[in-house]
Design an enzyme around this catalytic site. Structure first.
Site, PDB file in Angstrom:
ATOM      1  N   GLU A  97       2.909  10.577   7.316  1.00  0.00           N
ATOM      2  CA  GLU A  97       2.471   9.454   6.489  1.00  0.00           C
ATOM      3  C   GLU A  97       1.072   9.750   5.937  1.00  0.00           C
ATOM      4  OE1 GLU A  97       2.905   4.888   7.308  1.00  0.00           O
ATOM      5  OE2 GLU A  97       1.085   5.620   8.288  1.00  0.00           O
ATOM      6  N   HIS A 147       1.634   5.701   0.314  1.00  0.00           N
ATOM      7  CA  HIS A 147       1.338   6.959   0.993  1.00  0.00           C
ATOM      8  C   HIS A 147       1.919   8.117   0.199  1.00  0.00           C
ATOM      9  CE1 HIS A 147      -0.068   5.030   4.664  1.00  0.00           C
ATOM     10  NE2 HIS A 147       0.970   4.212   4.564  1.00  0.00           N
ATOM     11  N   HIS A 162       0.872  -1.172   0.000  1.00  0.00           N
ATOM     12  CA  HIS A 162       0.000   0.000   0.000  1.00  0.00           C
ATOM     13  C   HIS A 162       0.908   1.221   0.000  1.00  0.00           C
ATOM     14  CE1 HIS A 162       0.837  -0.309   4.333  1.00  0.00           C
ATOM     15  NE2 HIS A 162       0.524   0.978   4.415  1.00  0.00           N
TER      16      HIS A 162
END
Length: 139
Positions: A128, A42, A40
């Site tokens: 983040e 960011h 995933h």
């Protein structure tokens, strides 16, 4: 007079929170969706703060173009559009958490920034998400 100057930069990167020695179930239990085997990403925001004395000759602590170049050469180019777990040598063997990434970014920047006389790396703050960040002051 001591002054603090902060430069903001941005990079995009993917990672996965997991421990190879744990089962998929244990990783999911501890890290939730962040353990996704397909990774995933960011959109990170990085704030680098330096400190020191303003020089009378220039009226500033450090040329911000120089600071930008250091941050880009030592951090952004190594992280932007990369997989933190697989593509970033300074993160090899480390958990790709925001906390550890923040510490390692500080370690990457300290020497090149402090090569400038009278300039000291004060902190690195890494967002983040807009709600989650880590900040490291060295040590």
């Amino acid at each position: 007079m001591m002054i603090h100057i902060t430069r903001k930069e941005h990079f995009n990167a993917a990672h996965r929170m997991y421990r190879e020695e744990w089962s998929a179930e244990k990783n999911f239990e501890v890290f939730g969706k962040c353990a996704n085997p397909n990774w995933h990403g960011h959109n990170y925001n990085l704030f680098v703060t330096v400190k020191g004395e303003v020089t009378h000759a220039t009226g500033y602590l450090i040329d911000l173009k120089e600071l930008k170049t250091i941050i880009n050469d030592y951090v952004i180019e190594k992280l932007d559009h990369k997989n933190i777990n697989k593509d970033v040598p300074f993160m090899e063997g480390k958990m790709a958490s925001t906390e550890l990434l923040c510490i390692e970014i500080f370690n990457q920047l300290k020497a090149p920034i402090e090569a400038y006389e009278g300039v000291f790396l004060h902190s690195v703050k890494l967002y983040e998400t807009e709600n989650n960040s880590a900040e490291y002051f060295g040590g």
